[in-house]
Design an enzyme around this catalytic site. Structure first.
Site, PDB file in Angstrom:
ATOM      1  N   ILE A  61    -138.035 -44.013  40.887  1.00  0.00           N
ATOM      2  CA  ILE A  61    -139.160 -43.160  40.524  1.00  0.00           C
ATOM      3  C   ILE A  61    -139.069 -42.647  39.091  1.00  0.00           C
ATOM      4  CG2 ILE A  61    -140.229 -40.910  41.035  1.00  0.00           C
ATOM      5  CD1 ILE A  61    -139.750 -41.411  43.941  1.00  0.00           C
ATOM      6  N   ALA A  62    -137.866 -42.393  38.619  1.00  0.00           N
ATOM      7  CA  ALA A  62    -137.703 -41.781  37.306  1.00  0.00           C
ATOM      8  C   ALA A  62    -136.417 -42.274  36.655  1.00  0.00           C
ATOM      9  CB  ALA A  62    -137.669 -40.264  37.442  1.00  0.00           C
ATOM     10  N   GLN A  63    -136.264 -41.956  35.377  1.00  0.00           N
ATOM     11  CA  GLN A  63    -135.004 -42.204  34.703  1.00  0.00           C
ATOM     12  C   GLN A  63    -134.643 -40.984  33.864  1.00  0.00           C
ATOM     13  OE1 GLN A  63    -135.955 -45.912  32.731  1.00  0.00           O
ATOM     14  NE2 GLN A  63    -136.086 -44.931  30.725  1.00  0.00           N
ATOM     15  N   VAL A  64    -133.364 -40.909  33.486  1.00  0.00           N
ATOM     16  CA  VAL A  64    -132.829 -39.715  32.840  1.00  0.00           C
ATOM     17  C   VAL A  64    -132.259 -40.067  31.475  1.00  0.00           C
ATOM     18  CG1 VAL A  64    -131.072 -37.918  33.013  1.00  0.00           C
ATOM     19  CG2 VAL A  64    -132.326 -38.626  35.054  1.00  0.00           C
ATOM     20  N   ASP A  72    -131.548 -34.197  50.517  1.00  0.00           N
ATOM     21  CA  ASP A  72    -131.364 -35.558  49.998  1.00  0.00           C
ATOM     22  C   ASP A  72    -129.979 -35.681  49.364  1.00  0.00           C
ATOM     23  OD1 ASP A  72    -132.193 -38.159  49.547  1.00  0.00           O
ATOM     24  OD2 ASP A  72    -133.132 -37.722  47.627  1.00  0.00           O
ATOM     25  N   LYS A  76    -135.471 -35.688  32.615  1.00  0.00           N
ATOM     26  CA  LYS A  76    -135.890 -36.639  33.646  1.00  0.00           C
ATOM     27  C   LYS A  76    -137.372 -36.922  33.454  1.00  0.00           C
ATOM     28  CE  LYS A  76    -135.894 -37.138  38.725  1.00  0.00           C
ATOM     29  NZ  LYS A  76    -135.462 -36.497  39.992  1.00  0.00           N
ATOM     30  N   SER A 125    -131.036 -44.702  35.847  1.00  0.00           N
ATOM     31  CA  SER A 125    -132.387 -45.185  36.120  1.00  0.00           C
ATOM     32  C   SER A 125    -132.531 -45.428  37.612  1.00  0.00           C
ATOM     33  CB  SER A 125    -132.644 -46.486  35.357  1.00  0.00           C
ATOM     34  OG  SER A 125    -133.903 -47.013  35.678  1.00  0.00           O
ATOM     35  N   ALA A 126    -133.610 -44.868  38.194  1.00  0.00           N
ATOM     36  CA  ALA A 126    -133.860 -45.035  39.633  1.00  0.00           C
ATOM     37  C   ALA A 126    -135.287 -45.500  39.848  1.00  0.00           C
ATOM     38  CB  ALA A 126    -133.584 -43.724  40.359  1.00  0.00           C
TER      39      ALA A 126
END
Length: 522
Positions: free
Chosen positions: A132-135, A291, A152, A129-130
């Site tokens: 902007i999004a999670q997986v 990145d 994602k 989990s970050a």
């Protein structure tokens, strides 16, 4: 912009004493009055350094500010080393949102029928989990096999949150630019705008999918460098603006150095391959993953003596045109040969600094900054820091900010940091120099000329039959233009002669009138 959110940000800044980073004599009277009116908001962290307070304030403001801080940490051309190092400690650890909500967002994007037909074993607990999004993990059902994949999904309403926080950032950037002693040099407004563009690009997962497909294709050309990097397969048929389906990879985090050592991974080879991967992307493909922080890079240690890299999250990529690549490569080679005159001349020739820049003064400035660096052994020289110093010096000579070079600098700092984390003795220049010199030779030798001719053959093949007509039309037009110019010149000369006569007649008439007037007066 929510007034409640603005108050929360101001409160956080004051509780961490960030207002103390601006000298009191630089503040206008109304800013001082405003500060005193919030007398109950005091610095609660006086025992910490200003850099630590800044990082802690960013962390407490949530994921959007954390990501901004992470981006700032790579801008060592703008920030003092102490602040950049502190911001590099920021971790994008964000509480995941509800898995059932994530599942519903995915179904809304692709449709319930497609989801139930092609996916099973969807794990409601996210793998990661970050901000902007999670997986989430799942299994993709295909006609040939069942494949382990990850899905994602963007956080709900994340774009509204981001845009609101960016408005606040822009407000504070204006304050910093106006009142901080180093405000103009730091260019906070430009930095926030750069962040806005970057993060908005990351909100479109179709863009990330296209970038990943391109990067994967680039490393499937069959060259010796291609096996060094693996990019997971993207299932674009099931991907949308807020949902991305891709192959699940099983690698070791690049930061897990102890695990890699226990497995007997050849760290020297792995670090050198990281450098090769970077320069292959930049100089061969003109398309690079921009990145590559530790969360986006993994190691395939299936064969410990022949380790390779795995890259994910291609939301941010950079590109270079042919001229930028050539000037950059020649700059690097000249730099490490200590040919500062050539470095200065290349900056002028490329248009990165104004054409009226004094090459002699520019050369002296570069030499002053960089000679101390080269007193160290090459293995101790930071390639990324050399680039930072070069850009900082060039900026004093009005070098315009080149967005593609900023991304390149950031990526090089990441790659170098990862490489030396794995193998501290990494001589990055020794690894990169042969690659750069060969590339420059390929671009300027006979082979390069033949390649360009071959590439342009289809164009000339198409235009060649038209050449006689084009030559005839050119000669005819030239003759007509010459005739028209001759007529025009004759007309101009005739008009000029008439005007000259008129002037003479006017002077004679005026003289006669004056003479007559004098005679009459006598």
């Amino acid at each position: 912009m929510s007034s409640q959110r603005l108050y929360q940000i101001v409160k956080t800044f004051l509780n961490f004493g960030l207002d103390e980073m601006v000298p009191a004599d630089m503040l206008p009277w109304y800013a001082k009055v405003g500060r005193h009116s919030l007398f109950w908001l005091r610095n609660k962290h006086k025992d910490k350094t200003p850099e630590q307070r800044f990082r802690l304030a960013i962390e407490s403001l949530g994921p959007v500010f954390i990501k901004f801080g992470q981006m700032l940490s790579t801008r060592r051309d703008l920030l003092p080393p102490e602040l950049a190092n502190e911001l590099a400690l920021l971790q994008d650890k964000v509480t995941p949102f509800d898995g059932e909500q994530a599942r519903q967002l995915i179904i809304n994007a692709m449709g319930i029928d497609v989801f139930e037909k092609h996916f099973k074993d969807f794990d409601l607990i996210p793998l990661a989990s970050a901000s902007i999004a999670q997986v989430h993990t799942a299994t993709l059902l295909t006609t040939d096999k069942n494949e382990n994949i990850v899905i994602k999904v963007l956080r709900p309403n994340i774009s509204k949150t981001i845009l609101a926080d960016i408005k606040v950032m822009s407000l504070f950037a204006g304050v910093v630019a106006r009142w901080l002693p180093d405000g103009k040099r730091l260019r906070p407004k430009e930095v926030v705008e750069e962040y806005r563009k970057t993060i908005l690009d990351e909100l479109d997962l179709n863009r990330e999918a296209a970038n990943a497909i391109q990067l994967k294709r680039n490393f499937e050309q069959g060259s010796e460098y291609d096996k060094a990097l693996y990019v997971p397969e993207i299932h674009s048929a099931y991907s949308f603006e807020n949902v991305l389906v891709m192959e699940r990879i099983y690698g070791i985090g690049v930061g897990e150095v102890e695990t890699l050592n226990q497995l007997g991974v050849n760290m020297k080879l792995l670090a050198e391959r990281g450098v090769e991967v970077f320069f292959t992307q930049v100089f061969r493909d003109s398309f690079f993953h921009a990145d590559m922080h530790p969360g986006n890079v993994f190691v395939d240690a299936t064969s410990p003596e022949d380790p390779t890299w795995i890259a994910i999250d291609c939301g941010i990529v950079g590109t270079l045109n042919r001229e930028d690549k050539r000037y950059l490569a020649e700059n690097f080679v000249a730099f490490f040969n200590r040919d500062y005159r050539k470095v200065a001349q290349l900056h002028v020739d490329s248009g990165w600094v104004p054409a009226n820049t004094s090459v002699d003064e520019f050369e002296f400035a570069i030499r002053t900054v960089c000679e101390p660096i080269f007193n160290k052994p090459l293995s101790e020289i930071s390639f990324g820091q050399v680039l930072v110093n070069l850009f900082n010096t060039a900026r004093r000579f009005n070098m315009e900010v080149q967005p593609q070079l900023v991304l390149l600098q950031k990526t090089l700092l990441y790659i170098e940091g990862l490489g030396r984390q794995l193998y501290p003795q990494l001589d990055l220049w020794q690894t990169a120099k042969p690659f750069l010199e060969n590339w420059v030779k390929e671009q300027m030798g006979v082979k390069a000329v033949l390649s360009k001719i071959k590439a342009n053959l289809p164009f000339w093949n198409e235009k060649l039959p038209e050449m006689p007509d084009l030559i005839y039309d050119y000669l005819k037009t030239s003759r007509e233009n010459q005739h028209q110019q001759t007529q025009l010149m004759q007309t101009l000369l005739a008009n000029q002669s008439k005007n000259n006569h008129r002037i003479i007649y006017s002077i004679v008439a005026a003289a006669a009138i004056i003479a007559g007037a004098i005679l009459l007066s006598h």
